[in-house]
Design an enzyme around this catalytic site. Structure first.
Site, PDB file in Angstrom:
ATOM      1  N   SER A 199       0.927  -1.267  -0.221  1.00 13.01           N
ATOM      2  CA  SER A 199       0.404   0.052   0.564  1.00 13.01           C
ATOM      3  C   SER A 199       0.938   1.269  -0.086  1.00 13.01           C
ATOM      4  CB  SER A 199      -0.918   0.272   0.835  1.00 13.01           C
ATOM      5  OG  SER A 199      -0.032   0.568   2.347  1.00 13.01           O
ATOM      6  N   LYS A 200       0.624   2.623   0.172  1.00  6.24           N
ATOM      7  CA  LYS A 200       0.308   3.415  -0.131  1.00  6.24           C
ATOM      8  C   LYS A 200       2.287   4.254   0.741  1.00  6.24           C
ATOM      9  CE  LYS A 200      -2.949   6.194  -2.279  1.00  6.24           C
ATOM     10  NZ  LYS A 200      -4.385   7.030  -1.498  1.00  6.24           N
ATOM     11  N   ARG A 201       1.832   2.984   2.071  1.00  5.11           N
ATOM     12  CA  ARG A 201       2.728   3.447   3.415  1.00  5.11           C
ATOM     13  C   ARG A 201       4.256   2.956   3.083  1.00  5.11           C
ATOM     14  NH1 ARG A 201       2.176  -0.458   6.440  1.00  5.11           N
ATOM     15  NH2 ARG A 201       1.103  -2.059   6.136  1.00  5.11           N
ATOM     16  N   HIS A 202       4.090   1.779   2.505  1.00  6.79           N
ATOM     17  CA  HIS A 202       5.727   1.771   1.884  1.00  6.79           C
ATOM     18  C   HIS A 202       6.144   2.028   0.494  1.00  6.79           C
ATOM     19  CE1 HIS A 202       2.704  -2.663   2.928  1.00  6.79           C
ATOM     20  NE2 HIS A 202       4.077  -2.702   4.025  1.00  6.79           N
ATOM     21  N   GLY A 203       5.391   3.111   0.138  1.00  3.63           N
ATOM     22  CA  GLY A 203       6.404   3.827  -0.882  1.00  3.63           C
ATOM     23  C   GLY A 203       5.263   4.091  -2.162  1.00  3.63           C
TER      24      GLY A 203
END
Ligand code: GLU
Length: 493
Positions: free
Chosen positions: A250-254
């Site tokens: 998800s976005k929080r991984h990059g």
């Protein structure tokens, strides 16, 4: 073979979806088949034209092309579900006439009560089938008088239903857990499970590769094929793409959307190469592959059932390798937007021939340092700026360093210009003064580059020297300017 990618235009395309597109493409092309693009836009509230356009552009950017699709048409179009509504209705009515589907008048409130009841009893929810036995004539009258209804498919109840997944082998289901599901909603639009069957059948799709979140939809779809008397395609379900911590990517991984990867300076062929290896390993440890090589080597039966971890470091490595495979000119053209942003040039094609040659030489010197194209302006900056390393300057304060610095300054302070030839002459002068080898070249490297390591000194001098009389948007810092800067730094302290 005919395969398709069938995204819903409800957001920007995510790497997980792109991998699905890629695997369908590779499997089709490997067998000289067709790759079809279909837009599943029946969720009218969330689907937009903008997302559809961005989807198409992203897949194109990656280098994939389709044989049929909403933009180019084809024999089995239209390729947008919103343009196929009549077809869905017609076939739903056929199912009803054959007693395989029925109108259901249960209200959302009634269904909610059923759901609550199941929850209380700790049972999985399944539609009760309350409207199954309403005679068709009566149901039709209610619909004609304006009562709201959905159409449900009579899901056959079977204890041990099996299908053979291209990736996972045999999967079995107890269909008693599946209720009669909606095929046409009360607003007249088809449900996903139904529209997908109609389309895949009429578009003559032979194989479907998609995310594992669709495994539980597969029995519903196969039963619909059977109800129509059609042969179902082969199904293969890919595992999820996970972040480095093992949770769904998800976005929080990059970065996860394709547009972002472009902006971050990744090459489409590198991202494509990397995505192909998410869940599939090319034979003989060959990892840097072009699209054509991927097509030749791809094997759907070798795709892994377990989750594939998206490793940004590995992607960087793959990108770096693909950059090394580009010519200097290609690097400059592809990296143009990043060079423009940093005001290094207006564009490669706007340069004169000599300036083009100069930039190619400069890129050649720093090429191996490039991980992404965004590194390009930073790496080229060594020719335009004087970036100094404090540690390196210590050397210039020592006896031997000072000697070189002073001798250089004495030699060139009147002339205020240093050519490459001047440097060769200077090396001779220095030798006559008894300075040579490391004692000479180390300080020279620090004086001219500001650093104690990096591009080889002779290459650096040649590049800077040959840029002297060229016309640039931004001038490379000349050798004399560099010498003056070094003197100033030493004198200041
Ligand atoms: N529109 C569906 C999705 O994006 C397609 C699924 C399928 O391939 O059947 O998930």
């Amino acid at each position: 073979m005919r395969l398709r990618f069938a995204p819903s235009p409800t957001g920007y395309i995510h790497v997980g979806n792109v991998r699905t597109a890629l695997f369908n493409f590779l499997h089709a092309k490997k067998h000289n088949g067709e790759f079809i693009l279909r837009i599943e836009d029946t969720d009218i509230e969330r689907s937009t034209k903008e997302y559809e356009e961005s989807l198409l552009n992203s897949i194109k950017w990656l280098g994939l092309s389709w044989n049929e699709g909403p933009d180019i048409g084809g024999e089995y179009g239209p390729y947008r579900q919103s343009e196929r509504i009549d077809l869905y209705k017609k076939h739903a009515h056929q199912l009803m006439e054959e007693g395989k589907a029925y109108y259901c008048f249960c209200t959302p409130e009634e269904l909610e009560i059923e759901r609550e009841k199941a929850k209380k009893e700790g049972k999985p929810y399944k539609y009760s089938g309350k409207c199954r036995d309403i005679p068709m004539e009566e149901a039709q009258k209610r619909v004609d008088s304006g009562e709201k209804a959905v159409i449900r498919f009579k899901m056959p109840q079977e204890k041990d239903f099996k299908y053979n997944d291209l990736i996972r082998g045999e999967i079995s289901f107890d269909l008693n857990l599946f209720g009669d599901f909606v095929i046409i909603r009360s607003n007249g639009l088809p449900s996903y499970n139904y529209a997908v069957v109609i389309d895949d059948h009429f578009m003559k799709i032979t194989d479907i590769i998609r995310g594992e979140d669709h495994i539980s939809n597969t029995p519903k779809q196969i039963k619909l094929y059977e109800a129509f008397g059609w042969t179902p395609p082969n199904f293969g379900h890919l595992s999820m793409v996970l972040g480095p911590d093992g949770s769904p990517l998800s976005k929080r991984h990059g970065a996860t959307s394709l547009v972002q990867f472009d902006e971050m300076g990744y090459l489409p062929e590198a991202l494509l190469n990397y995505l192909a290896m998410l869940g599939w390993a090319p034979p003989e440890d060959r990892e840097i592959l072009s699209l054509n090589e991927l097509i030749k080597l791809f094997d759907i039966t070798k795709v892994s059932k377990s989750g594939a971890i998206f490793d940004y470091n590995k992607l960087n490595w793959v990108n770096k390798k693909h950059i090394q495979n580009l010519s200097e000119e290609e690097i400059l053209i592809r990296g143009e937007k990043f060079l423009k942003d940093k005001k290094i040039m207006d564009g490669f094609t706007t340069l004169g021939d000599k300036e083009k040659e100069w930039f190619k030489k400069a890129v050649k010197a720093i090429k191996t340092n490039l991980t992404t194209l965004t590194d390009l302006p930073d790496e080229l900056n060594i020719f335009f700026e004087y970036k100094t390393d404090k540690e390196a300057f210590k050397e210039l304060r020592e006896e031997s360093g000072k000697k070189v610095l002073n001798l250089l300054y004495k030699t060139f302070k009147e002339k205020k210009e240093i050519s490459v030839k001047d440097i060769f002459d200077f090396i001779k002068t220095a030798k006559n003064e008894g300075i040579k080898g490391k004692e000479l070249f180390h300080p020279m490297r620090v004086i001219f580059t500001g650093q104690s390591s990096g591009v080889e000194l002779d290459k650096f001098l040649e590049i800077i020297g040959s840029g002297d009389n060229l016309s640039f948007k931004r001038k490379p810092l000349s050798l004399f300017e560099r010498l003056e800067k070094a003197i100033n730094i030493i004198n200041k302290q």
